[in-house]
Design an enzyme around this catalytic site. Structure first.
Site, mmCIF file in Angstrom:
data_model
loop_
_atom_site.group_PDB
_atom_site.id
_atom_site.type_symbol
_atom_site.label_atom_id
_atom_site.label_comp_id
_atom_site.label_asym_id
_atom_site.label_seq_id
_atom_site.Cartn_x
_atom_site.Cartn_y
_atom_site.Cartn_z
ATOM 1 C CE LYS A 116 -29.223 -37.605 -1.096
ATOM 2 N NZ LYS A 116 -29.900 -37.462 0.172
ATOM 3 C CE LYS A 209 -23.929 -34.765 0.963
ATOM 4 N NZ LYS A 209 -24.893 -34.348 1.906
ATOM 5 C CE LYS A 212 -27.747 -39.188 7.748
ATOM 6 N NZ LYS A 212 -28.451 -38.513 6.668
#
Ligand code: AQP
Length: 347
Positions: A116, A209, A212
């Site tokens: 991230k 994956k 969102k």
């Protein structure tokens, strides 16, 4: 000896729309566990501000939308506790104590932070880095024992177990003095990773994956998508030029085929083997049409229930407030015990 009660805790971030990965990887199991366990389900809004600020009104809507999604998927707010994290301040208080239990070396190993934060690590928030400590607090502030999650959360759960163990070891004497004869104040929370789709991948890239925060909306099926959007996204999903294999071993090195047939199996309540028996040798176009039909049949009732619930935000707020009150009634005495154990003065 003080007995440890089995208790389920899990949560999702209200950043954008919940998607098929959230549903198949976690929510399906949350719903099933209500039959057998005391369950606490949380909209983890404190986690939602670790990456970037949302507009305040957008965040509020997202929190309500996530709560509506939980209920539409089958969470019963009367039997389970459903609330948003920021209303129960005990989470953040315990997280601070866990910031002082967890070691930097442990957090440095977290792959989700690396993914991230990306290349701009120096510019990531401290909150994003310390996220797994807050997640450990979310679970352990209820002395949660079982945590239904997708596969991506396995490493964070291991960290929560390490934190529980270190806390129990560091404060063993005080814990035993409190009546926990075995020195187990915090349990070792167990990840529950179940089902044929514990890791749903992006529709645009079978090696990533479904998420969102993926900038491409075509990469995921949102629980708010209508039938037309679902069919379009599946039709445009990435595939390879070969026909589908007839057996699972033929999926090796074919991540997109593996992902799409896994999704079909999970939605239809069957196995990937059975799906390949039916569609093996055929073209992706035929299979994609069948997949769209099965996805629409499964998701349309959820979407329409979410729409119905979302029309009454005051009712959702009432459910969240009631859940927060019930959650606090469990968390507050546990946090007080932690304060006693570490030596804080309290009135
Ligand atoms: N693709 C997935 N396949 C299976 N399970 C998944 N989960 C998430 N993505 C998949 C599971 O859903 C739960 C809630 O996750 P979260 O919203 O707290 O955060 P996340 O894991 O980081 O999910 P996203 O979609 O990738 O969110 P962003 O993009 O905001 O970070 C967890 O149990 C997770 O395992």
């Amino acid at each position: 000896m003080i007995e440890l009660k089995p208790r389920v805790f899990s949560g999702m971030q209200p950043t954008g729309s919940l998607h098929l990965g959230n549903y198949l990887g976690a929510l399906i199991n949350w719903v099933a566990m209500q039959k057998t366990h005391e369950c606490i389900y949380c909209v983890v809004d404190l986690h939602a501000i670790t990456a970037e600020w949302l507009e305040p009104e957008e965040l509020r809507q997202s929190i309500r939308r996530a709560a509506a999604a939980y209920i539409a998927c089958g969470i019963d707010p009367k039997s389970s506790i459903l609330f948003n994290q920021s209303q129960v301040t005990e989470h953040a208080e315990l997280a601070w104590i866990f910031n002082c239990v967890a070691r930097l070396g442990w957090l440095n190993r977290m792959t989700q932070f690396k993914e991230k934060a990306g290349k701009d690590r120096e510019n990531a928030s401290v909150g994003l880095y310390a996220y797994p400590n807050l997640m450990a607090a979310d679970i352990l502030v209820y002395r949660g024992t079982h945590v239904p999650v997708g596969e991506d959360q396995k490493q964070h759960l291991e960290l929560a177990r390490d934190i529980a163990q270190k806390f129990n070891n560091d404060w063993r004497e005080a814990i035993v003095a409190k009546g926990y004869a075995d020195g187990m104040f915090f349990p070792q929370p167990e990840p529950i990773i179940l089902g044929p789709a514990t890791r749903v991948m992006s529709l645009r890239d079978g090696t990533k994956k479904m998420s969102k925060s993926d900038p491409s909306d075509l990469s995921r099926i949102n629980l708010t998508d209508d039938a037309e959007a679902i069919a379009r996204k599946i039709q445009r999903a990435k595939t390879d030029p070969d026909a589908l294999p007839s057996e699972p071993k033929g999926l090796e090195g074919r991540p997109e085929a593996d992902n799409l047939t896994g999704i079909y199996a999970a939605l239809a309540g069957t196995t990937q083997e059975a799906v390949l028996k039916e569609f093996g040798g055929g073209q992706f176009s035929t299979f994609k049409k069948a997949l769209a039909d099965v996805a629409v049949a499964k998701l349309a009732p959820i979407t329409s229930e979410m729409t119905r619930l979302s029309a009454d935000p005051a009712e959702i707020d009432r459910i969240l407030a009631d859940g927060a009150r019930r959650a606090r009634a469990i968390a507050h005495p546990i946090l007080n015990e932690v304060k006693d154990i570490v030596g804080f003065v309290r009135s």
